[in-house]
Write an enzyme that holds these catalytic residues in place. Structure first.
Site, short mmCIF file in Angstrom:
data_model
loop_
_atom_site.label_atom_id
_atom_site.label_comp_id
_atom_site.label_asym_id
_atom_site.label_seq_id
_atom_site.Cartn_x
_atom_site.Cartn_y
_atom_site.Cartn_z
CG ASP A 55 -1.44 -7.42 1.48
OD1 ASP A 55 -1.05 -8.22 0.61
OD2 ASP A 55 -1.00 -6.26 1.56
CD GLU A 56 -3.57 -2.84 1.85
OE1 GLU A 56 -3.59 -1.99 2.75
OE2 GLU A 56 -2.85 -2.74 0.83
#
Length: 863
Positions: A542-543
């Site tokens: 993620d991210e």
């Protein structure tokens, strides 16, 4: 030497040579000890939701003066909101990395004499409406002296260094758009707690959490003492051992023997396994039957896990204060779980809270029939597990301190302060992790570790750079490069959501995958030593910072190769995922990732058939409805991923219990999440949970809000279950993390195990109210006390109250939870049992209490 390592050190080295001589060590220490540093929110309303105005005030009560003009002293502060500029002449701001910033004097600085004060106004991103948004342990550094923490900030009592939140432009996040949050007040709590449903203590004692599928209470009770005995199928030896430990909490020492030994006429608990056991006419794993009669208890499970869960239901019927003799009602229960995945995610990377916190969390998960513990042990701010052969991961990655070159520790973050002794530091040894695995296995809990990558990987990146430096000095260049996670010549520039500039593993380097394989290999060895298997391994995903890798020569070379299927930066996340997934498949491990790590864009998942894994789990968290991605649970499940519902609005326990500045936690997904909201989550229809936008505007038409058709769930079999999450940016101690998790985790256990009659496309109010109040009464009558007995710090809801005709009336969110009040400013407290006359009083304070030893936060009612 990795070039990026010079970047942070260069910030300090950039101080001009003509700066005035620095303060001595004694001056640094005296100034920090005698000067009060205070943060304040000045204005959340000045720029919509984009930024706020804050201030740092220095009251110099020391005997040390800060000199005029440019000098080499610096004040370092932790700020999760990136500070963009300073509005006070003579002071400049520099962002170091992550949350670490420093204030430095310029030529225009007028000096700060003893007895004087200085207010430094600054602008920072977003807004601050909670004390816990500010971090403790600001510190002063001068020249090459040791840093000194400002004494009044070296605490977890945030009110000692943060000015009160009183005005609307402090209490609310923004006014364009309007923040429609209803802030928690005694009157609002009273209104929300109000109900005409009464639950007796007897009924509360009978309420098992999580609620069984079928319960039929009979007349009479079984009176257990240590004269009872246990007979068990031989395969249940481990379950019996845990059972005896739990019975000991009630002063019971029951002798246990295998079932080939006759029980005779002695009162007995029988533990059996029947793999053909049916509940509701179906055979299912983890199911059980429980029968309690006057002199006999029979627990039959479809497997060992089923027997264990039957034991937990039996224990749940015991009152918290029972000792030596235990009374349980006669009952017949048939039970089976709703979901196979009943999980809790624990972020230990941001802050380490000690070994005991891990064991307490796992123990209580077992008590409430939860079976998946997602241990997030690696992050930007820390690596929390000893890995043989890679000592830098914990020697450096396990600690934060003031070392801008990061040769002895990571850059300090999240209120740890400048020393390795600061909160949040530490790691779990290999030996302790093997012990934890055995402990979890005995309670039928799988531990799913997470090697975070390619983003959120700063701790491992810095640790492997330190390893590289060490081995290069030793003249071992090939060995040095073996597990390197960063390209020395990478010029990529990016800024992540958490304000990091260097936290992406290089997806183009073979050494990145060698590192992941090495850690995976060592993890597998630990699991084998513990007598279990590593079946699921999460890799994050993620991210990832936009712009990662674009300036990497290693990646440019990969883009230039026409035969590898990687044409540019946008191909690298799926490429990384495929390599990791294939690696795991060869080792018999199912990979897991956060939802955004599996998406090409907002609506298109990576092609599932590109991955060779039979199971590939996806934690779906982003249900901020107006962001337009809250349908990913359906999209990923329909595309063949196995989805674990992990939604931020209901299942994130780093969020506050109520909308109040004194409540701990971030609130990006929702302004608050109390236990009742988690209890109300409906996993069978994720769209049915759309209640409010982030600004607290009621959602009346979800499709209109999103602006496109929302896909239906075509493959419900791919929804494995649900999972609570706690992220620990604002959580630095064991007591803090346990308070944030408990009792909300019990509501996750409830929804993951039991489907309520009130669930549907919307909540059926009457059935919900009855179910909730019985559940909440069970919390206050027995479950909270049992948790407290086990050393678990629990959150108690703040009471509601109002004055009617000169009389104080009060209530609590959990029926039967004791309330206390004070009319003398907290000097003395009385128990509230019925309306009390408060005529002639100016204020009254209230709190809830557990056994007169544990208390909620105090609330005040102005009369």
């Amino acid at each position: 030497m990795i070039n990026k390592k010079f970047a942070l050190a260069g910030i300090m080295a950039a101080m001009p040579l003509f700066a005035q001589a620095g303060l001595s060590q004694q001056q640094v220490d005296n100034f920090a000890k005698g000067t009060e540093l205070t943060f304040a929110v000045e204005d959340n309303f000045h720029n919509g939701a984009a930024s706020f105005i804050g201030s740092m005030r220095l009251q110099n009560n020391s005997s040390v003066a800060l000199p005029k003009g440019k000098s080499d002293w610096q004040i370092y502060v932790h700020s999760v909101r990136k500070i963009s500029k300073v509005n006070t002449q003579g002071i400049a701001i520099e962002h170091i990395n992550g949350d670490l910033h420093r204030f430095v004097p310029t030529n225009e600085f007028k000096g700060l004499k003893a007895g004087e004060s200085l207010a430094v106004e600054f602008e920072a991103g977003a807004w601050v409406a909670s004390y816990s948004d500010f971090m403790p342990r600001a510190f002063l550094v001068s020249n090459k002296q040791k840093p000194a923490i400002f004494a009044n900030t070296d605490t977890e009592d945030l009110t000692t260094f943060i000015a009160p939140f009183e005005r609307d432009n402090q209490l609310y996040r923004y006014n364009e758009p309007k923040d429609q949050t209803k802030l928690a007040t005694p009157a609002l709590r009273f209104e929300r707690n109000q109900s005409n449903i009464e639950v007796s203590k007897e009924d509360a004692l009978k309420r098992i959490i999580p609620k069984p599928h079928s319960v039929d209470f009979n007349r009479g009770t079984a009176e257990l003492d240590s004269n009872w005995q246990i007979r068990f199928a031989g395969r249940l030896k481990s379950e019996v051992a845990v059972f005896q430990e739990d019975l000991a909490d009630y002063g019971l020492a029951l002798k246990a023997e295998a079932d080939h030994i006759s029980a005779g006429k002695t009162s007995t608990i029988f533990l059996k396994v029947n793999d053909a056991l049916k509940v509701d006419g179906k055979v299912a794993s983890e199911s059980y039957h429980l029968e309690i009669d006057d002199d006999k208890v029979v627990i039959t499970g479809s497997d060992n896990a089923g027997v264990f869960y039957g034991i937990q239901s039996f224990l749940a019927l015991i009152s918290a204060d029972a000792k030596n003799t235990v009374s349980v009602p006669n009952v017949e229960i048939e039970d089976t779980p709703r979901f196979a995945w009943r999980g809790m995610h624990y972020d230990n990377g941001r802050n380490y809270h000690g070994k005991d916190a891990l064991f307490k969390m796992v123990e209580q998960m077992g008590r409430y029939k939860m079976n998946k513990f997602h241990w997030h042990f690696s992050e930007d701010e820390g690596w929390r597990l000893e890995i043989p052969g890679l000592p830098e991961l914990t020697d450096i990655g396990g600690y934060r301190c003031f070392d801008l070159e990061e040769r002895s520790c990571l850059l300090t973050q999240l209120g740890t302060g400048p020393f390795k002794s600061g909160t949040g530091n530490g790691y779990l040894s290999r030996e302790d992790f093997v012990e934890l695995l055995k402990f979890a296995k005995a309670r039928h809990i799988d531990i799913i570790p997470e090697i975070e990558g390619p983003g959120h990987a700063r701790a491992s990146i810095i640790a492997m750079e330190a390893r590289y430096d060490r081995l290069m000095v030793e003249g071992k260049p090939e060995e040095a490069k073996a597990y390197l996670l960063s390209d020395p010549k990478d010029t990529s520039q990016y800024l992540t959501v958490q304000n990091y500039t260097d936290n992406s593993m290089n997806a183009c380097m073979d050494s990145t995958y060698a590192f992941i394989e090495k850690v995976t290999y060592e993890l597998q060895n630990m699991y084998r030593e513990a007598g279990t298997r590593l079946t699921n391994l999460h890799f994050g995903g993620d991210e990832v910072g936009a712009g990662s890798w674009v300036g990497s020569p290693a990646c440019q070379a990969m883009f230039a190769d026409p035969n590898n299927g990687v044409a540019g930066p946008n191909d690298l996340k799926p490429y990384f995922t495929q390599r990791v997934a294939t690696m795991f498949a060869k080792r018999g491990i199912a990979p897991g990732a956060w939802e955004d790590g599996l998406m090409y864009d907002k609506i298109n998942p990576f092609k599932r058939d590109e991955f060779p894994n039979e199971v590939f789990t996806a934690n779906v968290w982003d249900n901020i409805w107006e962001w337009g991605v809250a349908d990913r649970a359906h999209r990923l499940a329909n595309n063949g991923y196995q989805v674990i519902l992990s939604h931020g609005t209901h299942l994130y326990f780093d969020h506050p219990y109520e909308a109040h500045p004194e409540e701990r936690g971030y609130y990006w997904a929702t302004r608050y999440t109390d236990t009742k909201k988690t209890f109300s989550y409906m996993p069978d229809d994720v769209y049915a949970n759309a209640d409010y936008t982030r600004s607290r505007e009621p959602i009346v038409n979800l499709e209109a809000l999103v602006g496109r058709e929302l896909p239906k769930l075509e493959k419900p079999e791919n929804i494995l279950g649900i999972q609570g999450q706690v992220w620990s940016e604002t959580i630095r101690t064991e007591d803090q993390v346990l308070r944030m998790v408990f009792p909300r985790i019990l509501a996750v256990a409830e929804r993951a195990w039991h489907k309520a009659s009130w669930e549907g496309s919307k909540i059926e109010p009457k059935a919900f109210a009855k179910d909730w109040h019985t559940y909440a009464a069970a919390l206050s009558v027995k479950e909270l006390a049992k948790l407290e007995r086990d050393g678990v710090n629990v959150n108690l809801p703040v009471p509601g109250a109002k004055v009617e005709n000169g009389q104080l009336v009060a209530n609590a969110a959990f029926p039967h939870l004791a309330i206390q009040y004070s009319t003398d400013g907290g000097q003395s407290w009385s128990e509230y049992t019925s309306p009390v006359s408060v005529s002639g009083k100016n204020t009254v304070q209230l709190r809830t209490t557990l056994n007169g030893k544990k208390f909620s936060r105090v609330t005040q009612l102005t009369l």
